[in-house]
Design a protein around this motif. Structure first.
Motif, PDB file in Angstrom:
ATOM      1  N   GLU A 197      -8.214   5.972   1.667  1.00 52.88           N
ATOM      2  CA  GLU A 197      -7.657   4.864   2.456  1.00 52.88           C
ATOM      3  C   GLU A 197      -6.697   5.367   3.533  1.00 52.88           C
ATOM      4  OE1 GLU A 197      -7.348   0.359   0.665  1.00 52.88           O
ATOM      5  OE2 GLU A 197      -5.852   1.799   0.028  1.00 52.88           O
ATOM      6  N   HIS A 217       0.843  -1.200   0.000  1.00 45.95           N
ATOM      7  CA  HIS A 217       0.000   0.000   0.000  1.00 45.95           C
ATOM      8  C   HIS A 217       0.873   1.242   0.000  1.00 45.95           C
ATOM      9  CE1 HIS A 217      -3.643  -2.348   0.490  1.00 45.95           C
ATOM     10  NE2 HIS A 217      -4.341  -1.245   0.424  1.00 45.95           N
ATOM     11  N   GLY A 234     -12.664  -5.559   1.507  1.00 46.68           N
ATOM     12  CA  GLY A 234     -11.882  -4.333   1.620  1.00 46.68           C
ATOM     13  C   GLY A 234     -10.810  -4.192   0.552  1.00 46.68           C
ATOM     14  N   THR A 238      -3.433  -3.255   5.232  1.00 41.66           N
ATOM     15  CA  THR A 238      -4.456  -2.196   5.213  1.00 41.66           C
ATOM     16  C   THR A 238      -5.859  -2.722   4.885  1.00 41.66           C
ATOM     17  OG1 THR A 238      -2.898  -0.421   4.727  1.00 41.66           O
ATOM     18  CG2 THR A 238      -5.170  -0.078   4.007  1.00 41.66           C
ATOM     19  N   ASP A 239      -6.005  -3.462   3.800  1.00 40.42           N
ATOM     20  CA  ASP A 239      -7.348  -3.908   3.383  1.00 40.42           C
ATOM     21  C   ASP A 239      -7.955  -4.895   4.371  1.00 40.42           C
ATOM     22  OD1 ASP A 239      -6.934  -2.340   1.188  1.00 40.42           O
ATOM     23  OD2 ASP A 239      -6.558  -3.982  -0.193  1.00 40.42           O
ATOM     24  N   HIS A 287      -6.185   3.599  -4.203  1.00 42.92           N
ATOM     25  CA  HIS A 287      -5.293   2.656  -3.513  1.00 42.92           C
ATOM     26  C   HIS A 287      -4.248   3.446  -2.717  1.00 42.92           C
ATOM     27  CE1 HIS A 287      -3.324  -1.170  -2.800  1.00 42.92           C
ATOM     28  NE2 HIS A 287      -2.179  -0.579  -3.045  1.00 42.92           N
TER      29      HIS A 287
END
Ligand SMILES: [Zn+2]
Length: 250
Positions: A166, A30, A110, A38-39, A161
């Motif tokens: 995010e 990321h 996510g 993160t996701d 992204h």
């Protein structure tokens, strides 16, 4: 309720009208400023906050953390299923619980790379198990489109992204994991946009992120988070409630 914290006898006694929530994430690059998980972190947190508001209506499974991230493999630390491996992993969670007579399943995804695969897996399951009720939801679909436009400060008004959206969500939920000194804008796109363009991330970014992360803030993240959880609760309630005649007032 959280599946992993129950005993088999607890599960045996649950109503089969309960909505099974399956968070799906990834461990993938990321950019220089956000962590690999993160996701997974955001999908899990969104699903947990929704479950916390609807504990009797939902059964939350552990997160599928290994996603479909082949398009991020040029960047170190990224882990990826194959497409068929991912498809099988998601289907086995659903089919295991279907064997225990649960019928309503919703992913809380996510990770962009899982979106198509969650839909394909669920369309395939539905064709073979028409009694199942399936929804391939992404947490970032829960807010109204206007929320993104009204809340994001930078020129990109949706989630990309390791972008403003995010990074803001991470600054709100997991600030200790954000490398604030490394936040940067990145990403190339053709003008005009090419519908359906398929890319590897090293073709379209310098250091892995896509968007204007320098506009990110914890305040923006808090506003987005509230919309995500509120929209998610509404979506789960609607899913549990079932169909209404077209246009019928509720
Ligand atoms: Zn992400």
């Amino acid at each position: 309720m959280k599946l992993a914290e129950l005993t088999w006898q607890d599960v045996a006694e649950l109503s089969r009208d309960i909505v099974v929530l399956i968070p799906t994430g990834a461990v993938e690059q990321h950019g220089p400023h956000l962590p690999l998980a993160t996701d997974t972190l955001l999908a899990t947190a969104a699903a947990e906050d929704i479950e916390a508001q609807l504990p009797d209506l939902t059964l939350l499974t552990p997160t599928l953390w290994l996603g479909a991230s082949l398009h991020h493999m040029p960047f170190s630390g990224t882990l990826s299923h194959s497409f068929t491996g991912y498809d099988e992993a998601l289907k086995r969670v659903i089919l295991s619980l279907a064997e225990h007579r649960f019928i309503k399943f919703m992913t809380i995804n996510g990770h962009g790379g899982n979106c198509d695969l969650n839909r394909v897996a669920m369309r395939d399951l539905k064709s073979q198990n028409p009694n199942l009720q399936l929804a391939a939801a992404n947490y970032f679909d829960f807010p109204e489109a206007s929320t993104w436009k009204d809340t994001l400060k930078g020129p990109t008004k949706n989630i990309r992204h390791a972008c403003e959206a995010e990074a803001s969500l991470m600054l709100h939920k997991f600030p200790h994991l954000v490398r604030k000194d490394r936040i940067r804008d990145d990403g190339l796109e053709p003008t005009p946009a090419i519908p359906g363009l398929i890319t590897q991330f090293d073709e379209i970014t310098e250091q892995g992120s896509l968007g204007h992360a320098t506009y990110a803030s914890a305040e923006t993240g808090a506003a987005l988070w509230q919309a995500i959880v509120a929209g998610g609760v509404q979506a789960v309630q609607g899913f549990a409630d079932g169909y209404h005649f077209l246009g019928a007032q509720q």
